[in-house]
Scaffold this motif. Structure first.
Motif, short mmCIF file in Angstrom:
data_model
loop_
_atom_site.label_atom_id
_atom_site.label_comp_id
_atom_site.label_asym_id
_atom_site.label_seq_id
_atom_site.Cartn_x
_atom_site.Cartn_y
_atom_site.Cartn_z
N ARG A 47 0.82 -1.21 0.00
CA ARG A 47 0.00 0.00 0.00
C ARG A 47 0.86 1.26 0.00
O ARG A 47 0.62 2.19 -0.77
CB ARG A 47 -0.94 -0.01 1.22
N PHE A 48 1.87 1.32 0.86
CA PHE A 48 2.68 2.53 0.96
C PHE A 48 3.61 2.74 -0.24
O PHE A 48 3.90 3.87 -0.63
CB PHE A 48 3.50 2.54 2.26
N LEU A 49 4.09 1.63 -0.82
CA LEU A 49 5.03 1.73 -1.94
C LEU A 49 4.34 1.71 -3.30
O LEU A 49 4.96 1.99 -4.32
CB LEU A 49 6.06 0.60 -1.89
N GLY A 50 3.05 1.33 -3.33
CA GLY A 50 2.31 1.27 -4.58
C GLY A 50 2.82 0.16 -5.50
O GLY A 50 2.88 0.34 -6.72
N VAL A 51 3.18 -0.99 -4.92
CA VAL A 51 3.71 -2.11 -5.70
C VAL A 51 2.92 -3.38 -5.37
O VAL A 51 2.22 -3.44 -4.37
CB VAL A 51 5.20 -2.36 -5.41
N SER A 52 3.03 -4.38 -6.24
CA SER A 52 2.49 -5.70 -5.96
C SER A 52 3.65 -6.63 -5.65
O SER A 52 4.57 -6.77 -6.46
CB SER A 52 1.72 -6.24 -7.16
N LEU A 53 3.62 -7.24 -4.48
CA LEU A 53 4.71 -8.12 -4.06
C LEU A 53 4.30 -9.58 -4.23
O LEU A 53 3.12 -9.89 -4.34
CB LEU A 53 5.07 -7.84 -2.60
N THR A 54 5.29 -10.47 -4.26
CA THR A 54 5.04 -11.90 -4.40
C THR A 54 5.64 -12.63 -3.20
O THR A 54 6.26 -12.02 -2.32
CB THR A 54 5.68 -12.46 -5.69
N SER A 55 5.50 -13.94 -3.21
CA SER A 55 6.05 -14.77 -2.13
C SER A 55 7.56 -14.59 -2.00
O SER A 55 8.12 -14.80 -0.93
CB SER A 55 5.74 -16.24 -2.39
#
Length: 95
Positions: A47-55
């Motif tokens: 949310r804060f970085l505006g990215v989608s993260l993975t495992s």
């Protein structure tokens, strides 16, 4: 040109992920885009970085040991005694 950086959360627990951990002890589970289960910190990072993260953005001691044991069972260490140094350290550096 330049560097591409991402967020990485490193947790010391032996669980592979937070999916089976008690929410009373550890807090809520956050499900990543690829279905990986981690703690809510990674949701905040997204949310804060505006990215989608993975495992791959969540490393636990359990994941490290699991990888080393899988490699040992496959024969990758050619019968050597598996130890923290260098085998565990190598997996952490490769992550």
């Amino acid at each position: 040109l330049g560097f591409r950086v991402t967020a990485l959360k490193i947790d010391p627990y032996l669980n592979i992920d937070a999916g089976t951990m008690s929410p009373f002890e550890h807090g809520e589970v956050f499900v990543l885009e690829d279905g990986g289960e981690c703690d809510l910190d990674l949701g905040n990072y997204e949310r804060f970085l505006g990215v989608s993260l993975t495992s791959r953005s969540n490393l636990t001691t359990g994941k490290v040991y699991q990888l080393v044991i899988e490699r040992e069972r496959r024969g990758d260490y050619l019968g050597k005694t598996v130890q923290v140094v260098p085998h565990i350290v190598d997996v952490i550096q490769e992550w």
